[in-house]
Design a protein around this motif. Structure first.
Motif, PDB file in Angstrom:
ATOM      1  N   MET A 186      -4.787   7.359  -3.897  1.00  0.00           N
ATOM      2  CA  MET A 186      -3.640   7.612  -3.030  1.00  0.00           C
ATOM      3  C   MET A 186      -4.051   7.622  -1.562  1.00  0.00           C
ATOM      4  SD  MET A 186      -1.213  10.989  -2.925  1.00  0.00           S
ATOM      5  CE  MET A 186      -2.471  11.886  -1.970  1.00  0.00           C
ATOM      6  N   ALA A 236       0.620   4.107  -2.932  1.00  0.00           N
ATOM      7  CA  ALA A 236       0.362   5.529  -2.699  1.00  0.00           C
ATOM      8  C   ALA A 236       1.432   6.385  -3.370  1.00  0.00           C
ATOM      9  CB  ALA A 236       0.311   5.807  -1.198  1.00  0.00           C
ATOM     10  N   LEU A 289      -2.937   5.096   1.421  1.00  0.00           N
ATOM     11  CA  LEU A 289      -2.318   5.573   2.666  1.00  0.00           C
ATOM     12  C   LEU A 289      -3.086   5.076   3.881  1.00  0.00           C
ATOM     13  CD1 LEU A 289      -1.389   9.282   1.842  1.00  0.00           C
ATOM     14  CD2 LEU A 289       0.204   7.408   2.339  1.00  0.00           C
ATOM     15  N   TYR A 329       0.820  -1.211   0.000  1.00  0.00           N
ATOM     16  CA  TYR A 329       0.000   0.000   0.000  1.00  0.00           C
ATOM     17  C   TYR A 329       0.851   1.258   0.000  1.00  0.00           C
ATOM     18  CZ  TYR A 329      -4.283  -2.688   0.807  1.00  0.00           C
ATOM     19  OH  TYR A 329      -5.349  -3.537   0.676  1.00  0.00           O
TER      20      TYR A 329
END
Length: 314
Positions: free
Chosen positions: A87, A19, A91, A15
């Motif tokens: 994004m 991002a 996050l 992840y």
């Protein structure tokens, strides 16, 4: 190591890299639009589709069938939590994964990731304006690189670290193939079809820059940007960390350091690595990249599944 901890470390690294890459991509497209003449428009459809977000975007924006509005596309890619690959969604998922394993990583890593997520939540909407957009993008990219540096320098290179490396490499290989696909799909749309060749180099230059690969391309290739050379570099260069071959070779090394859990991960990796190494750049540029990129992405999905079955649910 508990499988729960290993899986959270794996997904955290995926992840976080997702991002960063999404932020880089929007930043480069933002600059590309400023550089293009008014007679040439930027097409958001191929970008949304290759990121696997096209259907979701059009469902949320039914009036976008004819043309995607820039502000809607940028918001969707950066801040829309209804987009699982935005994004901000990446996050949030990275932060949630890290929260459950905070005791296994340095405190400054949690502070950095949590601080980035909170800052984006507070400042993101204002930063979507073109005037401030790069502030948002640069903050996320810089914080992601800082977090990666903390992991590389301040974390013991034990089994947990190998799961972090594994997630990063799989995510980067997948994103690289998607950006190659986006570049080949035609991000730049001139009014006259005969002008397309003139902008092909610009289009591939934007793909290289979205992967922070332009300077290293010039160093290794020592030629002007072309579709064939850019494709070959991003797929097969053995020294650039974001190329598909480099990522897959890194996965092979990482798996060799982990407890053996059957042959499925190695077999999936061998098949996918062969696809990347055997790709004929000249032929693919002429005949179309999408099918080959889809095959590599399918191989990466099979590798991900094999790793999950072997280490997280086995």
């Amino acid at each position: 190591m508990l499988s729960r901890v290993a899986e959270n470390l794996y997904w955290f690294s995926r992840y976080l890299r997702r991002a960063e890459n999404t932020a880089r991509l929007v930043g480069v497209t933002n600059q590309l639009q400023l550089d293009l003449p008014r007679s040439v428009r930027f097409a958001w459809h191929p970008l949304l589709d290759t990121l696997g977000a096209g259907e979701t975007f059009h469902a949320l924006h039914p009036d976008s069938a004819a043309a995607v509005v820039e502000s809607e596309a940028v918001h969707f890619l950066l801040l829309d939590e209804r987009n699982p690959n935005s994004m901000l969604s990446a996050l949030k998922a990275a932060r949630d994964s890290l929260r459950s394993v905070r005791e296994t990583v340095p405190a400054e890593l949690w502070e950095r990731v949590n601080g980035t997520f909170l800052w984006v939540g507070e400042n993101g909407e204002r930063a979507l304006m073109r005037r401030y957009r790069m502030d948002l993008i640069n903050r996320v990219v810089d914080d992601s690189l800082t977090a990666t540096g903390i992991l590389t320098s301040n974390v013991s290179h034990d089994i947990g670290f190998q799961f972090l490396r594994l997630g990063t490499a799989i995510e980067q290989a997948d994103m690289t193939t998607r950006l190659i696909d986006a570049g080949a799909s035609g991000l730049i749309r001139p009014r006259a079809a005969e002008e397309l060749d003139a902008y092909q180099a610009t289009q591939w230059m934007s793909v290289l820059r979205s992967l922070a690969a332009y300077q290293m391309y010039r160093r290794h290739v020592r030629q002007r940007v072309s579709a064939r050379q850019a494709l070959q570099f991003l797929l097969q260069n053995a020294e650039f960390p974001r190329s598909v071959t480099y990522c897959l070779a890194g996965i092979r090394h990482t798996l060799s350091l982990m407890p053996p859990k059957g042959r499925a991960p190695e077999e999936a990796l061998r098949h996918t690595l062969a696809l990347a190494r055997e790709a004929d750049a000249d032929e693919l540029v002429e005949s179309g990249l999408r099918e080959w990129m889809d095959r590599i992405q399918l191989g990466l999905a099979q590798l991900h599944h094999a790793v999950g079955e072997a280490y997280f649910r086995g």
